[in-house]
Write an enzyme that holds these catalytic residues in place. Structure first.
Site, short mmCIF file in Angstrom:
data_model
loop_
_atom_site.label_atom_id
_atom_site.label_comp_id
_atom_site.label_asym_id
_atom_site.label_seq_id
_atom_site.Cartn_x
_atom_site.Cartn_y
_atom_site.Cartn_z
N TRP A 192 0.86 -1.19 0.00
CA TRP A 192 0.00 0.00 0.00
C TRP A 192 0.89 1.23 0.00
O TRP A 192 2.11 1.09 -0.02
CB TRP A 192 -0.94 -0.03 1.22
CG TRP A 192 -2.25 0.62 0.90
CD1 TRP A 192 -2.62 1.90 1.22
CD2 TRP A 192 -3.34 0.05 0.17
NE1 TRP A 192 -3.88 2.15 0.71
CE2 TRP A 192 -4.34 1.04 0.08
CE3 TRP A 192 -3.55 -1.20 -0.43
CZ2 TRP A 192 -5.55 0.83 -0.59
CZ3 TRP A 192 -4.75 -1.42 -1.09
CH2 TRP A 192 -5.73 -0.41 -1.16
N ASP A 193 0.26 2.41 0.01
CA ASP A 193 1.15 3.59 -0.07
C ASP A 193 1.81 3.92 1.27
O ASP A 193 2.56 4.87 1.38
CB ASP A 193 0.45 4.82 -0.70
CG ASP A 193 -0.78 5.29 0.04
OD1 ASP A 193 -1.11 4.72 1.09
OD2 ASP A 193 -1.42 6.25 -0.45
N TRP A 194 1.54 3.11 2.29
CA TRP A 194 2.27 3.21 3.56
C TRP A 194 2.79 1.85 4.00
O TRP A 194 3.25 1.71 5.14
CB TRP A 194 1.36 3.78 4.66
CG TRP A 194 -0.06 3.31 4.54
CD1 TRP A 194 -1.11 4.07 4.09
CD2 TRP A 194 -0.60 1.99 4.80
NE1 TRP A 194 -2.26 3.30 4.06
CE2 TRP A 194 -1.99 2.03 4.48
CE3 TRP A 194 -0.05 0.80 5.26
CZ2 TRP A 194 -2.83 0.92 4.62
CZ3 TRP A 194 -0.89 -0.31 5.39
CH2 TRP A 194 -2.25 -0.24 5.07
N ASN A 456 -13.92 1.38 0.83
CA ASN A 456 -13.11 2.58 0.87
C ASN A 456 -12.86 3.12 -0.53
O ASN A 456 -12.18 2.46 -1.32
CB ASN A 456 -11.77 2.29 1.54
CG ASN A 456 -10.82 3.48 1.48
OD1 ASN A 456 -11.01 4.46 2.20
ND2 ASN A 456 -9.82 3.43 0.60
N GLU A 457 -13.47 4.25 -0.85
CA GLU A 457 -13.15 5.05 -2.04
C GLU A 457 -13.54 4.43 -3.36
O GLU A 457 -13.10 4.90 -4.41
CB GLU A 457 -11.67 5.45 -2.04
CG GLU A 457 -11.31 6.32 -0.83
CD GLU A 457 -9.89 6.87 -0.85
OE1 GLU A 457 -9.04 6.31 -1.55
OE2 GLU A 457 -9.64 7.86 -0.14
N GLU A 554 -11.24 11.53 6.12
CA GLU A 554 -9.82 11.32 5.83
C GLU A 554 -9.20 12.63 5.38
O GLU A 554 -9.75 13.32 4.52
CB GLU A 554 -9.61 10.33 4.68
CG GLU A 554 -9.67 8.88 5.04
CD GLU A 554 -9.15 8.00 3.89
OE1 GLU A 554 -8.37 8.48 3.05
OE2 GLU A 554 -9.57 6.83 3.85
C1 BMA Z 1 -6.72 7.25 1.29
C2 BMA Z 1 -6.83 5.98 2.08
C3 BMA Z 1 -5.71 5.05 1.81
C4 BMA Z 1 -4.42 5.76 1.61
C5 BMA Z 1 -4.50 7.19 2.05
C6 BMA Z 1 -3.26 7.95 1.76
O1 BMA Z 1 -6.99 7.05 -0.03
O2 BMA Z 1 -8.08 5.41 1.90
O3 BMA Z 1 -6.01 4.26 0.71
O4 BMA Z 1 -3.41 5.10 2.23
O5 BMA Z 1 -5.53 7.84 1.40
O6 BMA Z 1 -2.99 8.01 0.40
#
Ligand code: BMA
Length: 880
Positions: A192-194, A456-457, A554
């Protein structure tokens, strides 16, 4: 089914048999082998292949340096877990024996003594198999043969010929695996991005045999339902039972504190049945309610459930029952287009303060109770009352929700689908349906969970076309979207749990998205629902760049963890911001650059000639930047709670991205891997304080809002103090009139053009001075948290000296105190205990007085001398 007042049930004429079925735990040490037998090793269950290899010394720490890439082979391999066990005559004499897996990760064939008992394809399901006939007295061989999850996902995607199901692969910078959306497995385990790519394989939850003659209880759950018109509580208790044959029973419920004693006569048909029992609670006025942290206590009642049949006590359980209601309000707001979006708990509108939860480790077997406790306690201690369990991770273990219940943490629970399109083949839908039924059944008794959310998204991904789907193709994807989340998941959830709201996605426009066919034209519309908002390069100190949304679920900025967290997974050559290691750990495209660019808007970047110093100073400056950015954005959301500006506002939630980390790496988290608080987490404790003054500049005027989550109205005034960067003595102060601050509101209490404020105060300019402010009541006592306001970027501060700070450490019993003495004003004073894990009572603060004492709670035994040696102090002026 009828109920009787069978007093004889309680009179002891029934003989008492073992209340639980015979159980044989098969957790413990198994044997693990690679497909060709080249590797054979012991492996713990619950556990996974990576943890087993590590424990046997066959691999190094997977988090060390580039090991995520070096160990890619592990997930490409097919592995087999095996164990042997004896089955006693007593166990085999039972009418039914079930083999139960609480979690299989993920694609496997299970054999017992060479006979196939079943196949698995979903890590989020419990699997049970009837195996009585296959058992022998000794040497029963149980084998679980796993397919590589990576190979499986890719084969499933290849088999899906008619159209693509994007994204095919993660971005290169994540160094991950492809097609994770084709396998029901933690979506972030393919990177993932983290987070790293560690597609785990293994038996990640317990394994056991359960043997019984008549009945076995699969699940006991309850829902408290409040009937508003009758002002009455109802309790629905559900028993999911496996019966060997149709059995007449008496089910006795008792909750003495609420005078509930009832017995039902009923029967369980052969096979699996679910029975629901409904009670009306008589003592309504006395039912003590569960409240979120900061709004009240979390009381519970004990409910005992006993099932009698065949002259025996067959089942005997006790559960905690909590009472609370939750509503998600989406109503018109006068003066604002769109709809509100906020939660009412027990009828009270509550602002959700918190962050987003991700898996606490790539290897779930390493998420111990202590790890969970530390992270959740840190959330509550930072004045959070809510966490969103994000849809790319896992449905958390029971203990997580138990702790949230006890701590008053509201949980926004996503279903595990994230940032992708998903297939809708019959077998995929079928396994998801089972997953949803089971997870809702397992979790719905927890008062902490206040909402279910489908994904999510994924609505946003479709609406704003992340995956370049052509216009003619779009209806196919919208149809699949509706099939999965609406026709299947939503339908099941509404049936299984009428007590909570369900949202199809996050972000979403809620009922407006539904009106638009479930995919809104703009799911980020601030007039509706929740919003995710990220903008890394626009100036985060400028509140006009933030969307004034109804609910911010978020938003965030990255930072690096501290050196003590990185050191165990790196070597000396890695310790520069430009090293291969620093780029390797950064999984977000241009992330390291973005952090420095944002930091440079307000701070001098570190320029030490000592490379290590420059590296640690850079880690520090990214944390300062992140803490200030998230502070600004969160304070903006909290101060928007009672206002409508240009049709937008009434913000009722601020959940920043993200609470915790999965490994030691740069990310949006406020807690480092291992639990150490970043500067942001210390800031969160202040910016989430129940009573907080917040400043904004609007057209040259300083406006101070008072944000109150308290129930009572208060009479308060704001005191603004002007300080010079050059001198520890305050320059002057200004006080507003006393004014009423209604409970649960945000009101502007002070407004003054900055120029006028400064003109009446010494020789201050925007560059030479800064402001602090706090609240006082009529008696002159400080109330709530204090706060500060910069009049220019600290990079332009005139008169800010390099402070000479001396430190004295003292031990008071188990705790430590650190006394600082400073020669001059210092900004973002950061105490770091190095390798001594623990946390300070305050950190990252402005030093505007000569002395300050801070507490330190050590998480392992240490001494004042060791802490003194380990402690470093960094301030803004030290890095350039
Ligand atoms: C959102 C989250 C994650 C991601 C974060 C940072 O999109 O739902 O998918 O890690 O942003 O990019």
């Amino acid at each position: 089914m009828y109920w009787c007042a069978c007093a004889l049930l309680f009179s002891g004429v029934w003989s008492v048999a073992p209340p639980v079925p015979d159980q044989l735990s098969l957790s413990g040490t198994w044997t693990l082998s690679s497909h060709d037998g080249a590797l054979v090793l012991p492996a713990e269950v619950p556990g996974c292949v990576h943890s087993a290899l590590l424990r046997e010394g066959l691999i190094q720490d997977p988090y060390f340096r580039f090991n995520d890439v070096s160990y890619r082979w592990i997930a490409l391999e097919n592995w087999t877990y095996s164990t042997t066990f004896a089955a006693s005559a007593q166990l085999r004499a039972k009418q039914e024996v079930e083999l139960i897996f609480d979690g299989v990760d993920t694609v496997a064939s299970i054999t017992l003594n060479g006979n196939l008992v079943g196949k698995t394809d979903n890590m989020f399901r419990r699997y049970d198999f009837s195996i009585r006939e296959l058992l022998k007295e000794a040497d029963n061989l149980l084998q679980v043969q796993f397919l590589s999850p990576v190979v499986y996902a890719s084969e499933r995607s290849r088999a899906h010929q008619s159209y693509r199901v994007p994204p095919e692969c993660p971005p290169d910078v994540q160094k991950g695996e492809c097609h994770v959306n084709f396998i029901r497995k933690e979506q972030s385990s393919f990177s993932w991005d983290w987070g790293p790519s560690f597609p785990t394989v293994g038996l990640w939850r317990s394994v056991r045999l359960e043997a019984f003659d008549t009945l076995q209880l699969q699940q006991l759950s309850y829902l408290p339902l409040y009937n508003g018109s009758g002002s009455q509580w109802e309790l629905q208790v559900e028993l999911l039972v496996d019966a060997v044959r149709t059995t007449g029973v008496q089910v006795a419920f008792s909750m003495s504190e609420l005078d509930l004693e009832q017995v039902f006569q009923t029967q369980f048909l052969s096979g699996r049945t679910k029975k629901t029992f409904t009670f009306h609670i008589q003592k309504n006025s006395q039912v003590r309610l569960w409240w979120p942290s900061g709004h009240g206590d979390q009381p519970f009642y004990k409910l005992s459930v006993r099932v009698f049949g065949d002259g025996l006590l067959m089942l005997n359980r006790e559960v905690k029952v909590f009472f609370r209601t939750v509503e998600l309000i989406q109503d018109p707001i006068p003066g604002s287009p769109g709809l509100s979006f906020y939660f009412k708990i027990n009828g009270k509108p509550i602002f959700l303060k918190g962050s987003n939860w991700i898996p606490a480790h790539a290897f779930q077997d390493q998420v111990t109770p202590a790890v969970l406790k530390n992270l959740l306690q840190s959330a509550v201690d930072a004045n959070m009352n809510a966490l969103r369990v994000w849809g790319g991770g896992v449905y958390e273990q029971d203990l997580f929700y138990d702790m949230c219940d006890e701590m008053g943490i509201m949980v926004w629970q996503d279903f595990m689908f994230a940032c992708a399109m998903y297939p809708t083949e019959a077998d995929f839908i079928q396994t998801v349906r089972e997953e949803v039924v089971q997870q809702v059944g397992r979790l719905k008794s927890h008062p902490s969970i206040i909402i279910w959310s489908g994904n999510n998204e994924n609505e946003a991904a479709l609406a704003t076309n992340w995956f370049n789907i052509s216009t003619p193709q779009r209806p196919v994807y919208v149809k699949d979207y509706v099939t999965l989340y609406v026709d299947n998941i939503q339908k099941i959830v509404l049936k299984e749990d009428p007590s909570r709201p369900f949202l199809v996605s996050s972000p979403t426009n809620g009922v407006e998205s539904e009106r638009e066919g479930w995919v809104a034209a703009d799911p980020y519309d601030p007039h509706y629902g929740d919003v995710h908002f990220y903008s890394y390069l626009s100036d985060c100190w400028d509140w006009t760049t933030f969307p004034r949304t109804r609910f911010a679920s978020e938003y965030g900025f990255q930072s690096w963890p501290s050196f003590s967290t990185l050191q165990p997974v790196s070597v000396k050559e890695d310790w520069t911001f430009g090293s291969n290691f620093s780029s390797h750990r950064q999984h977000h495209e241009n992330g390291n650059q973005q952090m420095l660019q944002q930091a440079a808007l307000h701070f001098h970047l570190p320029n030490s000639t000592d490379p290590l110093r420059r590296f640690t100073d850079t880690l520090y400056i990214t944390q300062v930047m992140q803490a200030q950015c998230v502070k600004a954005q969160t304070e903006f959301y909290r101060s928007s709670r009672s206002q409508i500006v240009e049709g937008k506002g009434h913000t009722m939630g601020a959940l920043y991205w993200q609470l915790n980390d999965i490994w030691p790496a740069p990310s949006w988290s406020s807690l480092e891997f291992g639990g150490k608080w970043k500067m942001l987490h210390y800031f969160a404790r202040s910016f989430f304080a129940p009573l907080l003054p917040v400043s904004v500049e609007d057209d040259g005027a300083l406006v101070i809002y008072v944000v109150s989550d308290l129930s009572a109205d208060l009479k308060l005034r704001v005191v603004v103090t002007v300080h010079s960067w050059a001198n520890l003595d305050p320059v002057c102060s200004r006080t507003s009139d006393l004014q009423v601050v209604p409970g649960s509101s945000a009101v502007a209490l002070y407004k003054q053009p900055v120029a006028a404020l400064l003109a009446g105060c010494g020789r201050c300019t925007r560059l030479t001075c800064l402001l602090t402010f706090h609240l006082e009541d009529s008696a002159g006592s400080w109330r709530g948290s204090d706060n500060y306001h910069f009049l220019s970027s600290p990079r332009e501060a005139e008169g800010l000296q390099r402070a000479n700070i001396t430190v004295k450490v003292q031990q008071d019993g188990a705790a430590f105190s650190v006394t600082l003495q400073s020669s001059s004003v210092a900004a973002f004073v950061w105490l770091d205990a190095g390798n001594i894990p623990g946390r300070f009572s305050s950190n990252g603060f402005l030093m505007l007085s000569r002395n300050k004492t801070v507490g330190f709670e050590a998480w392992r035994p240490t001494s004042a001398a060791e802490l003194s040696r380990s402690l470093t102090v960094t301030t803004l002026r030290d890095v350039y």
